[in-house]
Design a protein around this motif. Structure first.
Motif, short mmCIF file in Angstrom:
data_model
loop_
_atom_site.label_atom_id
_atom_site.label_comp_id
_atom_site.label_asym_id
_atom_site.label_seq_id
_atom_site.Cartn_x
_atom_site.Cartn_y
_atom_site.Cartn_z
N PRO A 1 0.82 -1.21 0.00
CA PRO A 1 0.00 0.00 0.00
C PRO A 1 0.86 1.26 0.00
N GLY A 2 0.49 2.19 -0.89
CA GLY A 2 1.24 3.42 -1.04
C GLY A 2 2.39 3.32 -2.01
N HIS A 3 2.65 2.12 -2.54
CA HIS A 3 3.79 1.93 -3.44
C HIS A 3 3.37 1.28 -4.75
N PHE A 4 2.93 0.02 -4.72
CA PHE A 4 2.54 -0.61 -5.98
C PHE A 4 1.67 -1.82 -5.72
N ALA A 5 0.90 -2.17 -6.77
CA ALA A 5 0.16 -3.43 -6.84
C ALA A 5 0.53 -4.08 -8.17
N ARG A 6 0.91 -5.36 -8.12
CA ARG A 6 1.41 -6.03 -9.32
C ARG A 6 0.91 -7.47 -9.39
N ARG A 7 0.83 -7.95 -10.62
CA ARG A 7 0.58 -9.36 -10.87
C ARG A 7 1.84 -9.94 -11.51
N TYR A 8 2.43 -10.93 -10.85
CA TYR A 8 3.65 -11.57 -11.33
C TYR A 8 3.31 -12.90 -11.98
N ALA A 9 3.99 -13.22 -13.08
CA ALA A 9 3.80 -14.48 -13.78
C ALA A 9 5.14 -15.18 -13.92
N LEU A 10 5.14 -16.49 -13.69
CA LEU A 10 6.36 -17.30 -13.80
C LEU A 10 6.36 -17.99 -15.16
N ASP A 11 7.42 -17.78 -15.94
CA ASP A 11 7.47 -18.40 -17.27
C ASP A 11 8.13 -19.78 -17.21
N ASN A 12 8.19 -20.43 -18.35
CA ASN A 12 8.73 -21.79 -18.42
C ASN A 12 10.22 -21.86 -18.13
N GLU A 13 10.88 -20.72 -18.19
CA GLU A 13 12.31 -20.67 -17.90
C GLU A 13 12.58 -20.38 -16.43
N GLY A 14 11.53 -20.21 -15.64
CA GLY A 14 11.71 -19.96 -14.22
C GLY A 14 11.94 -18.50 -13.88
N SER A 15 11.59 -17.60 -14.79
CA SER A 15 11.77 -16.16 -14.55
C SER A 15 10.41 -15.51 -14.30
N TRP A 16 10.43 -14.49 -13.44
CA TRP A 16 9.20 -13.76 -13.11
C TRP A 16 9.13 -12.46 -13.90
N SER A 17 7.96 -12.17 -14.43
CA SER A 17 7.69 -10.86 -15.02
C SER A 17 6.45 -10.31 -14.35
N TYR A 18 6.23 -9.00 -14.46
CA TYR A 18 5.07 -8.45 -13.77
C TYR A 18 4.39 -7.36 -14.58
N GLN A 19 3.12 -7.15 -14.23
CA GLN A 19 2.32 -6.05 -14.75
C GLN A 19 1.70 -5.32 -13.57
N SER A 20 1.59 -4.01 -13.67
CA SER A 20 0.88 -3.25 -12.65
C SER A 20 -0.61 -3.51 -12.77
N ILE A 21 -1.30 -3.54 -11.65
CA ILE A 21 -2.74 -3.74 -11.65
C ILE A 21 -3.41 -2.62 -10.85
N ALA A 22 -4.69 -2.42 -11.10
CA ALA A 22 -5.44 -1.38 -10.39
C ALA A 22 -6.93 -1.72 -10.42
N THR A 23 -7.63 -1.31 -9.39
CA THR A 23 -9.08 -1.45 -9.39
C THR A 23 -9.67 -0.52 -10.45
N GLN A 24 -10.91 -0.81 -10.85
CA GLN A 24 -11.55 -0.03 -11.90
C GLN A 24 -12.79 0.68 -11.37
#
Length: 277
Positions: free
Chosen positions: A131-154
Motif C-alpha cells: 500500500p502506497g507503493h505498488f500493486a502487481r501481478r507476477y507471472a512465472l514463465d517456463n524458464e523460471g523467470s518472473w515478469s510483472y504487470q501493474s494492476i489497479a481497481t476499476q
C-alpha cells in the motif's frame, strides 16, 4: 520491495509441494480440525516450507500461520510486526479439485497489513501489494523467470452490471439483503462465485466491483488481500466503516467486511451510510 523476490521463490516452492498432492491420485487424505475445517498433508507441507523460509528471511519477525500450534498463536499479542500466513487458503476447493486455492502471506505492522502476497499454485501467478507503493501481478514463465504487470481497481461503469464477488460456499441472509439493496439502488447485479482469496485478486486487477463477506473467516484469510486491494486503489472496511485491523481481538476470527474497488463512488457512500454504524 527487497523482500518480494525471496517471497516469490518461497511461494513457488510451497506451491510445488501443494501441487504434488493435488495431482497425485488418492493422495488427498482429509482430516478435521477442532472447528471441523478440513486439513490435508498439503496444508502441513506448505506450512513447514513457509514457516522455515520466512524465519530464514527475517529472524526478528515471528510467523503466525493457520497451522501454527495453539501455544504459538497465544504469543501473538506481544508482536508488533509479524508474518501472517495461510499456507493453503481454500482447502475445501483443493479437496473438491476445482483449483480455486491460494497461498496467503501478509506482513503485519502495528495491526496493519503493509505487504501482501497471494499465490495461485496451479497458474504460477502471484498478486503482490505494498500500500502506497505498488500493486502487481507476477507471472512465472517456463524458464523460471518472473515478469510483472501493474494492476489497479476499476471505477464503476454506469451502464454496466455491478460485478459482485462472493464466496462459492456461503449464501446467508445478510448477503441476500445486500444483493437486494444493490439491485434496488444500482440495477443489474452480476454475482460471481469463487473460492478462497481469489476474489481479492479479481477485484484488485479490475475484474470485480464489490466483495462483501458476512460469513466466518479468519484474519489470515483476509490480511494479504487487504494489502493488495489497498495498493491497487480499493479498500476493505469493517461494518463500522473503518479499515480492518489485525491482532487486536481475543480471537483470530475476522469481523465481517466490505471490499470496494472504487471507494469514492456515491453508491458506496450511500451503502455505508445505510449499513455501517
Amino acid at each position: 520491495m527487497h523482500l518480494v523476490p525471496s517471497l516469490l521463490s518461497l511461494c513457488q516452492e510451497a506451491g510445488q509441494a501443494i501441487c504434488r498432492h493435488y495431482y497425485a491420485p488418492g493422495d488427498v487424505e482429509v482430516k478435521s480440525k477442532k472447528d471441523d475445517s478440513p486439513l490435508t498433508r498439503a496444508d502441513l507441507d506448505s506450512h513447514v516450507i513457509l514457516r522455515d523460509g520466512l524465519k530464514a528471511l527475517s529472524e526478528d519477525w515471528p510467523v503466525l500461520s493457520e497451522e501454527s500450534s495453539s501455544e504459538h498463536k497465544a504469543l501473538r499479542h506481544a508482536w508488533s510486526r509479524f508474518w501472517m500466513v495461510d499456507p493453503l487458503d481454500g482447502t475445501k476447493e483443493f479437496v473438491a479439485g476445482n483449483g480455486e486455492f491460494t497461498i496467503n502471506i501478509a506482513l503485519i505492522d502495528e495491526h496493519r497489513p503493509v505487504l501482501g502476497l497471494l499465490y495461485l499454485p496451479l497458474e504460477h501467478l502471484a498478486y503482490v501489494g505494498l500500500p502506497g507503493h505498488f500493486a502487481r501481478r507476477y507471472a512465472l514463465d517456463n524458464e523460471g523467470s518472473w515478469s510483472y504487470q501493474s494492476i489497479a481497481t476499476q471505477p464503476l461503469q454506469p451502464d454496466s452490471a455491478l460485478s459482485v464477488l462472493v464466496s462459492r460456499r456461503h449464501r446467508d441472509a445478510k448477503l441476500r439483503s445486500c444483493l437486494d439493496w444493490l439491485k434496488t439502488h444500482w440495477g443489474e447485479v452480476e454475482r460471481r462465485n469463487s473460492g478462497s482469496a481469489l476474489k481479492f485478486c479479481r477485484l484488485a486487477e479490475g475484474s470485480g466491483d464489490f466483495y462483501p463477506r458476512f460469513s466466518p473467516c479468519c484474519e489470515w484469510d483476509v490480511a494479504a488481500g487487504q494489502a493488495i486491494v489497498e495498493a491497487a486503489g480499493g479498500v476493505i472496511l469493517g461494518l463500522d466503516g473503518q479499515p480492518l485491523r489485525y491482532n487486536c481481538r481475543p480471537s483470530l476470527l475476522s469481523p465481517h467486511f466490505l471490499t470496494i474497488a472504487e471507494p469514492d463512488n456515491a453508491l458506496w457512500q450511500r451503502y455505508l451510510a445505510d449499513h455501517c454504524k
